[in-house]
Design a protein around this motif. Structure first.
Motif, mmCIF file in Angstrom:
data_model
loop_
_atom_site.group_PDB
_atom_site.id
_atom_site.type_symbol
_atom_site.label_atom_id
_atom_site.label_comp_id
_atom_site.label_asym_id
_atom_site.label_seq_id
_atom_site.Cartn_x
_atom_site.Cartn_y
_atom_site.Cartn_z
ATOM 1 N N SER A 11 54.725 94.069 4.193
ATOM 2 C CA SER A 11 54.338 93.886 2.903
ATOM 3 C C SER A 11 53.222 92.790 2.657
ATOM 4 N N ASP A 12 52.499 93.073 1.740
ATOM 5 C CA ASP A 12 51.421 92.150 1.060
ATOM 6 C C ASP A 12 51.994 90.723 0.948
ATOM 7 N N TYR B 245 52.680 89.095 4.244
ATOM 8 C CA TYR B 245 51.736 88.605 4.816
ATOM 9 C C TYR B 245 50.955 87.501 4.074
ATOM 10 N N ASP C 241 38.597 89.158 4.617
ATOM 11 C CA ASP C 241 39.743 89.297 5.014
ATOM 12 C C ASP C 241 40.042 89.676 6.517
#
Ligand code: GTP
Ligand code: SPV
Ligand code: MN
Length: 592
Positions: free
Chosen positions: A40-41, A44, A331
């Protein structure tokens, strides 16, 4: 459940074999915590925060490179370690002269002794991942256990990691087991071991990409090549690129070049201006690994098992690879690059700014060598590439029109030639040579045979691997044409004779012309070479020396090369398919 180890989150899996393995690994390595990764975000973000807090990741300039980080590795841990990489079949012969071999029992004992208690005080991460689009029949899954949050973060970019992968693993009840610990990062206590017959990888003592991101070279090439042989497909060290012509037809090309020999660059090629004006487009499917198998129509269909790029930074610039440069503006995790005074990532070949800090974090001094490590890399999601193909996630893969082999050859090897048929193409791949690069530890610039760019990555005996390649030529097969290229031919002055990069499209256009039966060529014993006039060279200035060396077949030089190839085949003894010896003899005969 082992009572001594408190999981930070409970196992989300009902698969007993997986839970048992995780518990047995925990029993051996003794972590303080077990964390099952969900991909999941939020997970992370938490990992990034933790790595920022402990200095594993340094934030980069958030205005110019939002969401991007610098990791400085241990200075002795910057590349793959081929001399410490083992392929452990029961029978040494199955590993072949191309691999370092150790008996499985001995290898397990040796590396398990290193794993014993090695995660004390650390968190053990369990990473379920899928190599390939999650719904693709060509995809395969694995689980990596690691004590490195840097590895988790990179695996999240490079693979489909988390809940969806776990669901597929539970459905299939089969997965590749990868165990990794950074250990003490001591080169004297470092092994990368593969057990193809057990679908198992054990890696200790390195945090570097190819040694530690086990989905990549360890699984997707060494283990997968062995699986692929048993199941009738191919796992290759190849980029996949789609070339769209002005008529809107797209031809997909798979190309095997050794490490740091131009795969990422070719996969993201930007056409020369005159081609762009006429409507040529290039679509990136993959930049490093290709899994392919015959489809119902007899053609080979390919997927990229990866979800990101772990690309070489040095040499990536606005002129050489603008697509890569655009991909890594946000990113991105940078490893072992230099930084400018305002904390932007920097490397040789980017631009003419002077860096402030080198890859080890020292004040930059030219005397200390390159500012960025020659094997410094970026990790970035494939989706961030402007040329990312709309078919890159196609479950059935893309049909391959041409297979290209190539290496760094300063002399002898012309710009391009075409193999006359599949068997000849297999010999061309099998006899590829290239100069070594900084992607692996050891001397750089030494010419070695690197068949199909798989010397460091084939999980079994090369003789059996070539036989497997030959076996694809059967009734009903519509195999791609096979070519060999050399972007790295040098002139007497020591400079590259071919402009390379975007201009490589001129060579790909010729290949597609050959596939369609439209482009001209001159037949020679080593294959069909274009005449200078067969290539569109409008706008390219080639010296007479370049024209001579890039487009000619040096008969005497090639005789010596074929003799050397013959000796190479002999090294594999009786296991080497006679077909390849016969092919070598046929070409040598043609040269006399
Ligand atoms: P791995 O990720 O190690 O497998 O490497 P790769 O095969 O993807 O190589 P990459 O495209 O990253 O290129 C490696 C180096 O070769 C870079 O420094 C590039 O600038 C250089 N290079 C790539 N293509 C060309 C070319 O056509 N001509 C020349 N002269 N150099 C090139
Ligand atoms: C290579 O060395 O071929 C790479 C980088 O693509 S690594 O992941 O380290 O293998
Ligand atoms: Mn590679």
């Amino acid at each position: 459940m082992n009572a001594a180890i408190a999981p930070s989150n409970p196992s989300p899996s009902s698969l007993e074999a997986l839970n048992d393995w995780v518990q047995s690994v925990a029993g051996l390595t003794r972590p303080d915590r077990i964390h099952w990764c969900d991909g999941s975000d939020a997970e992370y973000a938490a990992l990034l925060k933790q790595m920022q807090a402990d200095g594993t990741l340094l934030p980069l300039n958030a205005d110019t490179h939002p969401g991007s980080w610098l990791h400085r590795s241990h200075p002795d841990d910057v590349a793959r370690v081929e001399h410490l990489t083992f392929v452990c079949h029961e029978n040494e012969e199955d590993a072949g002269p191309n691999n370092h071999w150790m008996a499985p029992a001995e290898a397990h004992a040796k590396i398990d002794a290193l794993f014993d208690g090695c995660m004390r005080g650390r968190t053990m991460y369990v990473i379920p991942y899928c190599m390939g689009p999650i719904d693709s029949p060509l995809a395969r899954c694995g689980v990596e256990i690691t004590d490195s949050p840097y590895v988790v973060a990179n695996m999240r970019i490079m693979t489909r990691m988390g809940a969806d992968a776990l669901a597929r693993i539970e459905r299939e009840e089969s997965f590749v087991r990868g165990l990794h610990s950074i250990g003490e990062l001591d080169p004297e206590r470092r092994y990368i071991m593969h057990f193809p017959e057990e679908l198992t990888i054990k890696s200790y003592g390195s945090g570097y990409g190819g040694n530690a991101l086990l989905g990549k070279k360890c699984h997707a090439l060494r283990i997968a090549s062995h699986q692929a042989r048993n199941e009738g497909w191919l796992a290759e060290h190849m980029l996949i690129v789609g070339i769209e012509n002005p008529q809107g037809e797209v031809h997909y090309i798979a190309a095997a070049f050794p490490s740091a020999c131009g795969k990422t660059n070719l996969a993201m090629l930007i056409p020369p201006e005159s081609y762009r004006e006429r409507g040529w487009k290039v679509w990136t499917v993959g930049d490093d690994i290709c899994w392919m198998r015959p489809g119902a129509d007899g053609r080979l269909y390919a997927i990229n098992p990866e979800a990101g790029y772990f690309g070489v930074a040095p040499g990536t610039g606005a002129n050489s690879n603008p697509n890569a440069l655009a991909s890594i503006q946000r990113d991105t995790i940078f490893t072992n690059v230099a930084t400018t005074a305002d904390n932007q990532p920097w490397w040789e070949g980017l631009d003419d700014r002077v860096p402030a800090k080198d890859w080890q974090g020292r004040d930059y001094k030219a005397d200390n060598g390159p500012a960025a490590h020659p094997n410094s890399r970026f990790t970035v999601s494939a989706k961030q590439c402007p040329s990312y193909s709309p078919h890159a996630e196609a479950a059935q893969g893309v049909p391959i029109s041409a297979i290209v082999f190539g290496g760094r050859r300063a002399s002898l090897v012309p710009l391009v030639f075409e193999a006359r048929d599949w068997t000849h193409g297999v010999l061309v791949g099998a006899s590829m040579g290239s100069e070594t690069t900084a992607a692996a530890t050891g001397q750089v610039g030494v010419m070695r045979r690197d068949p199909m760019a798989m010397k460091p990555f084939c999980g079994y005996n090369f003789a059996d691997y070539f036989a497997h390649w030959l076996s694809f030529d059967k009734p009903g097969a519509k195999l791609p044409k096979v070519f060999h290229v050399n972007w790295f031919r040098k002139g007497d002055g020591g400079k590259f004779l071919w402009p390379g990069f975007g201009d490589n499209l001129r060579v790909l256009e010729w290949m597609i012309g050959r596939v369609k039966g439209e482009a001209g060529a001159v037949d020679t014993p080593i294959g069909a070479l274009p005449a200078v006039a067969d290539l569109n060279l409008d706008g390219v200035e080639l010296s007479d020396e370049a024209k001579e060396k890039l487009f000619a077949m040096d008969r005497q030089g090639w005789r010596e090369e074929l003799v050397s190839i013959g000796r190479y085949l002999e090294d594999y003894g009786t296991r080497m398919p006679r077909t390849l010896h016969a092919e070598q003899a046929r070409i040598l005969q043609g040269l006399s």
